[in-house]
Design a protein around this motif. Structure first.
Motif, PDB file in Angstrom:
ATOM      1  N   LYS A 172      50.188  31.963   2.504  1.00  0.00           N
ATOM      2  CA  LYS A 172      50.033  31.136   1.122  1.00  0.00           C
ATOM      3  C   LYS A 172      48.646  30.733   0.604  1.00  0.00           C
ATOM      4  CE  LYS A 172      54.776  29.539   1.616  1.00  0.00           C
ATOM      5  NZ  LYS A 172      55.811  28.168   1.816  1.00  0.00           N
ATOM      6  N   LYS A 173      47.884  30.283   1.749  1.00  0.00           N
ATOM      7  CA  LYS A 173      46.406  29.947   1.428  1.00  0.00           C
ATOM      8  C   LYS A 173      45.704  31.361   0.912  1.00  0.00           C
ATOM      9  CE  LYS A 173      46.500  25.975   4.745  1.00  0.00           C
ATOM     10  NZ  LYS A 173      45.989  25.593   5.771  1.00  0.00           N
TER      11      LYS A 173
ATOM     12  N   LEU B 223      57.202  31.538  15.795  1.00  0.00           N
ATOM     13  CA  LEU B 223      55.858  30.985  15.702  1.00  0.00           C
ATOM     14  C   LEU B 223      54.581  31.775  15.124  1.00  0.00           C
ATOM     15  CD1 LEU B 223      54.174  28.477  15.967  1.00  0.00           C
ATOM     16  CD2 LEU B 223      53.540  28.963  18.453  1.00  0.00           C
ATOM     17  N   SER B 224      54.618  32.739  15.510  1.00  0.00           N
ATOM     18  CA  SER B 224      53.711  33.758  14.742  1.00  0.00           C
ATOM     19  C   SER B 224      54.038  34.034  13.489  1.00  0.00           C
ATOM     20  CB  SER B 224      53.763  35.187  15.558  1.00  0.00           C
ATOM     21  OG  SER B 224      52.986  36.282  15.123  1.00  0.00           O
ATOM     22  N   ASP B 225      55.410  34.504  13.165  1.00  0.00           N
ATOM     23  CA  ASP B 225      55.591  34.630  11.852  1.00  0.00           C
ATOM     24  C   ASP B 225      55.494  33.515  10.815  1.00  0.00           C
ATOM     25  OD1 ASP B 225      56.540  37.155  12.216  1.00  0.00           O
ATOM     26  OD2 ASP B 225      58.580  36.692  12.990  1.00  0.00           O
ATOM     27  N   HIS B 226      55.751  32.315  11.502  1.00  0.00           N
ATOM     28  CA  HIS B 226      55.259  30.782  10.909  1.00  0.00           C
ATOM     29  C   HIS B 226      54.142  30.738  10.395  1.00  0.00           C
ATOM     30  CE1 HIS B 226      56.072  26.893   9.464  1.00  0.00           C
ATOM     31  NE2 HIS B 226      54.874  26.274  10.232  1.00  0.00           N
ATOM     32  N   ILE B 227      53.052  30.896  11.526  1.00  0.00           N
ATOM     33  CA  ILE B 227      51.717  30.823  10.929  1.00  0.00           C
ATOM     34  C   ILE B 227      51.135  31.951  10.071  1.00  0.00           C
ATOM     35  CG2 ILE B 227      49.466  31.165  12.136  1.00  0.00           C
ATOM     36  CD1 ILE B 227      50.491  30.033  14.692  1.00  0.00           C
ATOM     37  N   VAL B 228      51.499  32.964  10.096  1.00  0.00           N
ATOM     38  CA  VAL B 228      51.192  34.187   9.183  1.00  0.00           C
ATOM     39  C   VAL B 228      51.755  33.579   7.727  1.00  0.00           C
ATOM     40  CG1 VAL B 228      51.752  36.537   8.360  1.00  0.00           C
ATOM     41  CG2 VAL B 228      51.142  36.158  10.764  1.00  0.00           C
TER      42      VAL B 228
ATOM     43  N   MET C 139      45.680  37.673  11.109  1.00  0.00           N
ATOM     44  CA  MET C 139      46.450  36.268  11.208  1.00  0.00           C
ATOM     45  C   MET C 139      47.132  35.908  12.278  1.00  0.00           C
ATOM     46  SD  MET C 139      47.441  35.823   7.121  1.00  0.00           S
ATOM     47  CE  MET C 139      46.312  35.925   5.837  1.00  0.00           C
ATOM     48  N   ARG C 140      47.487  37.098  13.144  1.00  0.00           N
ATOM     49  CA  ARG C 140      48.563  36.749  13.893  1.00  0.00           C
ATOM     50  C   ARG C 140      47.467  36.735  15.231  1.00  0.00           C
ATOM     51  NH1 ARG C 140      53.594  37.830  13.184  1.00  0.00           N
ATOM     52  NH2 ARG C 140      54.252  39.197  11.514  1.00  0.00           N
ATOM     53  N   LEU C 141      46.320  36.929  15.194  1.00  0.00           N
ATOM     54  CA  LEU C 141      45.477  36.858  16.551  1.00  0.00           C
ATOM     55  C   LEU C 141      45.205  35.260  17.032  1.00  0.00           C
ATOM     56  CD1 LEU C 141      42.671  39.476  15.418  1.00  0.00           C
ATOM     57  CD2 LEU C 141      44.429  39.626  17.166  1.00  0.00           C
ATOM     58  N   TRP C 142      45.101  34.293  16.279  1.00  0.00           N
ATOM     59  CA  TRP C 142      45.069  33.000  16.529  1.00  0.00           C
ATOM     60  C   TRP C 142      45.843  32.227  17.951  1.00  0.00           C
ATOM     61  CZ3 TRP C 142      40.951  30.902  14.905  1.00  0.00           C
ATOM     62  CH2 TRP C 142      40.335  31.105  13.387  1.00  0.00           C
TER      63      TRP C 142
ATOM     64  N   SER D 123      58.355  32.378  -2.009  1.00  0.00           N
ATOM     65  CA  SER D 123      57.226  32.558  -2.911  1.00  0.00           C
ATOM     66  C   SER D 123      56.306  33.567  -2.207  1.00  0.00           C
ATOM     67  CB  SER D 123      56.379  31.322  -2.984  1.00  0.00           C
ATOM     68  OG  SER D 123      55.699  31.341  -1.982  1.00  0.00           O
ATOM     69  N   LEU D 124      56.551  34.358  -1.201  1.00  0.00           N
ATOM     70  CA  LEU D 124      55.964  35.636  -0.654  1.00  0.00           C
ATOM     71  C   LEU D 124      56.529  36.875  -1.032  1.00  0.00           C
ATOM     72  CD1 LEU D 124      54.447  34.053   2.473  1.00  0.00           C
ATOM     73  CD2 LEU D 124      53.356  34.349   0.560  1.00  0.00           C
ATOM     74  N   ARG D 125      56.079  37.834  -1.499  1.00  0.00           N
ATOM     75  CA  ARG D 125      56.427  39.192  -1.861  1.00  0.00           C
ATOM     76  C   ARG D 125      57.057  39.721  -0.208  1.00  0.00           C
ATOM     77  NH1 ARG D 125      56.562  42.997  -5.397  1.00  0.00           N
ATOM     78  NH2 ARG D 125      54.814  41.626  -6.697  1.00  0.00           N
TER      79      ARG D 125
END
Length: 418
Positions: free
Chosen positions: A393-394, A383-388, A403-406, A37-39
């Motif tokens: 999606k949100k 893990l970084s790719d998963h979080i991004v 988004m990777r900074l967390w 669902s992501l481009r």
């Protein structure tokens, strides 16, 4: 560099995009490639010569070469004082355990021997401003080859130098030669992988520079058993191996994507099928533009099908970025809170632990190395790719770099354990 058999294997072994048709951007037909669902970005073509369509083994081989270069530089500069990305920092620190021998050999003070680490770091800083635009004009491969050759010759010069001035000049060109491992190496990663894959690949790329910085003194300490000169001769051997690997296995990755998307878009009325390129209306043979592996092994002409920057554009872009406060803060933090601090610690170890042999001094870096490895393994990569992906999606499917900074917060705690 690639045979017809390789091209057939490349076209059959495509990344698993699980592509579907969805609303597109920048295409007349408003068709795009989606994954979960992501481009998908960058948008792939139906061209087997497109680096995004290369098989995983080929991509990983090139990534390994880029990581090798980056680590070699750090290790060599650290022990005395930095290509691909491991060599980038290896050369900087690998000479540090031999500081006392260098002082005696060159007849210099401890302050002067410290400059042997700073000078290659200067080459590392200046180099990207020179190489970045040239890599966007003539391609990544030729810049890597030229840089590695410069680093190899400079390392030989450092090994045979018997005067401080000659040694310092050689060290500067070591840093300059390996500097493509930074910006050009990053560009290669961007050429090869989709945005949703880059977290893991960039994690490996960063791991290469971090481990090169810390592995350099460990190796340099034991090479000092032979002589301080052999620290450089080993580095020269590593650069020689790297040069051969780059020439044989590193294909050009700079690709005329906009040009080729207009001629070979990965789309069809029934959906995108990357496994049936032979049925696509735009076959590689029908597009005469030379690109990637079809370019000459030593390409000295601008890569066709692209708008090329001026050679000085990278310097202008670098200066213009400082109008953004966030860039200034990030640069200062990286330079002083990390690079300056860790090099200060590294270069002072021989003086702080003068009672220990160079071999023991090298082993003092094992703790820092373990902290770095644990931090990279547990707080980056997939893990970084998963979080991004979750955050995108949100955010209506839009990915943002911040988004990777967390993961920076747990990474700081884990790395401190070393």
């Amino acid at each position: 560099m690639t045979t017809a058999i390789d091209e057939k294997r490349d076209s059959a072994d495509k990344p698993d995009l699980k592509a579907t048709i969805g609303p597109g951007l920048g295409q007349s037909s408003d068709i795009g490639i989606f994954r979960k669902s992501l481009r998908v970005f960058p948008e792939p073509t139906a061209d087997p010569l497109d680096p995004l369509n290369w098989p995983k083994w080929r991509k990983h081989t090139i990534l390994a070469i880029v990581m090798y270069l980056s680590e070699q530089v750090t290790s060599s500069l650290a022990v005395e004082q930095n290509r691909s990305y491991f060599m980038f920092t290896y050369i900087t620190t690998t000479t540090v355990p031999s500081f006392p021998d260098l002082q005696e050999q060159l007849g210099i003070s401890y302050s002067q021997v410290n400059w042997t680490v700073a000078i290659p770091a200067l080459g590392l800083a200046v180099g990207p401003l020179l190489w970045s635009s040239l890599a966007d004009i003539y391609g990544r491969r030729i810049i890597f080859l030229i840089g590695t050759l410069i680093a190899l010759l400079a390392t030989i010069g450092a090994a045979v130098a018997n005067e401080y001035g000659g040694y310092m000049a050689a060290r500067f060109f070591q840093g300059l030669g390996v500097s493509p491992g930074a910006t050009v190496g990053l560009a290669v990663v961007m050429d090869l992988y989709f945005e949703h894959e880059r977290g893991q690949k960039l994690g490996l790329w960063v791991l290469a520079i971090d481990t090169g910085l810390l592995v350099g003194p460990i190796i340099g300490g034991f090479m000092n058993l032979v002589s301080a000169d052999w620290i450089q001769w080993l580095t020269a051997i590593l650069f020689g191996v790297l040069l051969v690997l780059e020439f044989v296995f590193m294909s050009e990755t700079l690709y005329p994507r906009t040009y080729m998307l207009a001629r070979m878009p990965m789309e069809s009325p029934g959906g995108a099928d990357v496994e049936k390129l032979a049925d696509h209306e735009g076959m590689p043979a029908e597009v005469e533009l030379k690109r990637t592996s079809k370019l000459p092994p030593l390409n000295v002409r601008p890569v066709p099908g692209l708008r090329h920057p001026k050679p000085w554009d990278s310097l202008i872009r670098f200066i213009l970025t400082f109008k953004y406060p966030v860039v200034v803060v990030a640069v200062l933090v990286y330079c002083f809170a990390w690079y300056w601090w860790i090099l200060t610690v590294i270069t002072m170890l021989p003086a702080a632990y003068i009672q220990y042999s160079p071999q023991i001094q090298g082993l003092l870096f094992v703790g820092l190395l373990l902290g770095t490895l644990f931090s990279e393994i547990f707080t980056s990569g997939r893990l970084s790719d998963h979080i991004v992906a979750k955050l995108a999606k949100k955010n209506n499917g839009v990915r943002l770099p911040e988004m990777r900074l967390w993961l920076a917060y747990p990474a700081a705690l884990i790395s401190a354990s070393g």
